[in-house]
Design a protein around this motif. Structure first.
Motif, PDB file in Angstrom:
ATOM      1  N   VAL A   6       0.843  -1.199   0.000  1.00  0.00           N
ATOM      2  CA  VAL A   6       0.000   0.000   0.000  1.00  0.00           C
ATOM      3  C   VAL A   6       0.876   1.246   0.000  1.00  0.00           C
ATOM      4  O   VAL A   6       0.645   2.181  -0.782  1.00  0.00           O
ATOM      5  CB  VAL A   6      -0.963  -0.009   1.207  1.00  0.00           C
ATOM      6  CG1 VAL A   6      -1.683   1.320   1.338  1.00  0.00           C
ATOM      7  CG2 VAL A   6      -1.956  -1.157   1.081  1.00  0.00           C
ATOM      8  N   ARG A  10       1.191   4.115  -2.992  1.00  0.00           N
ATOM      9  CA  ARG A  10       0.983   5.553  -2.752  1.00  0.00           C
ATOM     10  C   ARG A  10       2.203   6.361  -3.167  1.00  0.00           C
ATOM     11  O   ARG A  10       2.072   7.457  -3.719  1.00  0.00           O
ATOM     12  CB  ARG A  10       0.628   5.786  -1.287  1.00  0.00           C
ATOM     13  CG  ARG A  10      -0.782   5.327  -0.971  1.00  0.00           C
ATOM     14  CD  ARG A  10      -1.196   5.635   0.438  1.00  0.00           C
ATOM     15  NE  ARG A  10      -2.612   5.340   0.613  1.00  0.00           N
ATOM     16  CZ  ARG A  10      -3.141   4.931   1.739  1.00  0.00           C
ATOM     17  NH1 ARG A  10      -2.396   4.765   2.824  1.00  0.00           N
ATOM     18  NH2 ARG A  10      -4.430   4.693   1.822  1.00  0.00           N
ATOM     19  N   LEU A  13       2.185   6.735  -6.877  1.00  0.00           N
ATOM     20  CA  LEU A  13       1.247   7.777  -7.296  1.00  0.00           C
ATOM     21  C   LEU A  13       1.853   9.162  -7.128  1.00  0.00           C
ATOM     22  O   LEU A  13       1.734  10.010  -8.007  1.00  0.00           O
ATOM     23  CB  LEU A  13      -0.049   7.697  -6.491  1.00  0.00           C
ATOM     24  CG  LEU A  13      -1.050   6.635  -6.868  1.00  0.00           C
ATOM     25  CD1 LEU A  13      -2.277   6.727  -5.980  1.00  0.00           C
ATOM     26  CD2 LEU A  13      -1.446   6.740  -8.328  1.00  0.00           C
ATOM     27  N   LEU A  14       2.494   9.372  -6.002  1.00  0.00           N
ATOM     28  CA  LEU A  14       3.126  10.671  -5.759  1.00  0.00           C
ATOM     29  C   LEU A  14       4.232  10.937  -6.775  1.00  0.00           C
ATOM     30  O   LEU A  14       4.400  12.052  -7.249  1.00  0.00           O
ATOM     31  CB  LEU A  14       3.686  10.739  -4.341  1.00  0.00           C
ATOM     32  CG  LEU A  14       2.659  10.800  -3.215  1.00  0.00           C
ATOM     33  CD1 LEU A  14       3.344  10.652  -1.863  1.00  0.00           C
ATOM     34  CD2 LEU A  14       1.880  12.097  -3.280  1.00  0.00           C
ATOM     35  N   TYR A  30      -4.435   1.226  -8.556  1.00  0.00           N
ATOM     36  CA  TYR A  30      -5.796   1.564  -8.123  1.00  0.00           C
ATOM     37  C   TYR A  30      -6.585   0.349  -7.630  1.00  0.00           C
ATOM     38  O   TYR A  30      -7.419   0.488  -6.734  1.00  0.00           O
ATOM     39  CB  TYR A  30      -6.553   2.310  -9.221  1.00  0.00           C
ATOM     40  CG  TYR A  30      -5.954   3.656  -9.519  1.00  0.00           C
ATOM     41  CD1 TYR A  30      -5.734   4.594  -8.507  1.00  0.00           C
ATOM     42  CD2 TYR A  30      -5.583   4.010 -10.808  1.00  0.00           C
ATOM     43  CE1 TYR A  30      -5.169   5.834  -8.777  1.00  0.00           C
ATOM     44  CE2 TYR A  30      -5.028   5.248 -11.085  1.00  0.00           C
ATOM     45  CZ  TYR A  30      -4.820   6.159 -10.061  1.00  0.00           C
ATOM     46  OH  TYR A  30      -4.269   7.379 -10.340  1.00  0.00           O
ATOM     47  N   LEU A  33      -5.234   0.062  -4.039  1.00  0.00           N
ATOM     48  CA  LEU A  33      -5.638   1.148  -3.148  1.00  0.00           C
ATOM     49  C   LEU A  33      -7.152   1.248  -2.987  1.00  0.00           C
ATOM     50  O   LEU A  33      -7.634   1.721  -1.951  1.00  0.00           O
ATOM     51  CB  LEU A  33      -5.057   2.472  -3.639  1.00  0.00           C
ATOM     52  CG  LEU A  33      -3.526   2.563  -3.561  1.00  0.00           C
ATOM     53  CD1 LEU A  33      -3.043   3.893  -4.120  1.00  0.00           C
ATOM     54  CD2 LEU A  33      -3.037   2.358  -2.142  1.00  0.00           C
ATOM     55  N   TYR A  41     -10.153   6.100  -4.162  1.00  0.00           N
ATOM     56  CA  TYR A  41      -9.511   5.567  -5.363  1.00  0.00           C
ATOM     57  C   TYR A  41     -10.454   4.848  -6.324  1.00  0.00           C
ATOM     58  O   TYR A  41     -10.075   4.574  -7.461  1.00  0.00           O
ATOM     59  CB  TYR A  41      -8.375   4.622  -4.972  1.00  0.00           C
ATOM     60  CG  TYR A  41      -7.286   5.321  -4.195  1.00  0.00           C
ATOM     61  CD1 TYR A  41      -6.409   6.188  -4.827  1.00  0.00           C
ATOM     62  CD2 TYR A  41      -7.161   5.141  -2.825  1.00  0.00           C
ATOM     63  CE1 TYR A  41      -5.421   6.850  -4.117  1.00  0.00           C
ATOM     64  CE2 TYR A  41      -6.178   5.791  -2.101  1.00  0.00           C
ATOM     65  CZ  TYR A  41      -5.313   6.649  -2.748  1.00  0.00           C
ATOM     66  OH  TYR A  41      -4.339   7.304  -2.046  1.00  0.00           O
TER      67      TYR A  41
END
Length: 108
Positions: A6, A10, A13-14, A30, A33, A41
């Motif tokens: 997880v 994340r 994504l950042l 996705y 998440l 999400y």
């Protein structure tokens, strides 16, 4: 749920520096998440699923396209009524599904 996975998702994504991550990478991120925070999400997952259903990878595979669109409809339908993106992604998923079904009918 593996918390390391997880956190990595994340971080990805950042690092992506995009509003929505698409393709296989986006599906992986996705899907993971959405299990943790579906209201956050889920709309992005539904959006990426619809986009994936039109990709070159599955363009000639109607069963796989339909499976992606069915998943998109299910994910979007599961969003709460107060989710501001629910209506949009659900309509997009249904429209793509109807278009695919229409093509399959014409090919018969």
């Amino acid at each position: 749920m593996d918390q390391d996975m997880v956190v990595r998702a994340r971080v990805e994504l950042l690092g992506a520096n995009r509003r929505v991550v698409g393709g296989v990478e986006g599906l992986r991120i996705y899907r993971l998440l959405t299990q943790v925070a579906p209201e956050v999400y889920g709309s992005k997952l539904a959006y990426v699923l619809v986009e994936a259903s039109a990709s070159l990878l599955v363009r000639e595979l109607p069963e796989q396209r339909l499976a992606l669109l069915d998943e998109a409809v299910a994910v979007a339908s599961a969003l709460g009524a107060a989710n501001p993106y629910r209506t949009t992604v659900l309509a997009k998923a249904f429209a793509a599904r109807r278009e695919l079904e229409g093509r399959q009918t014409h090919e018969l």
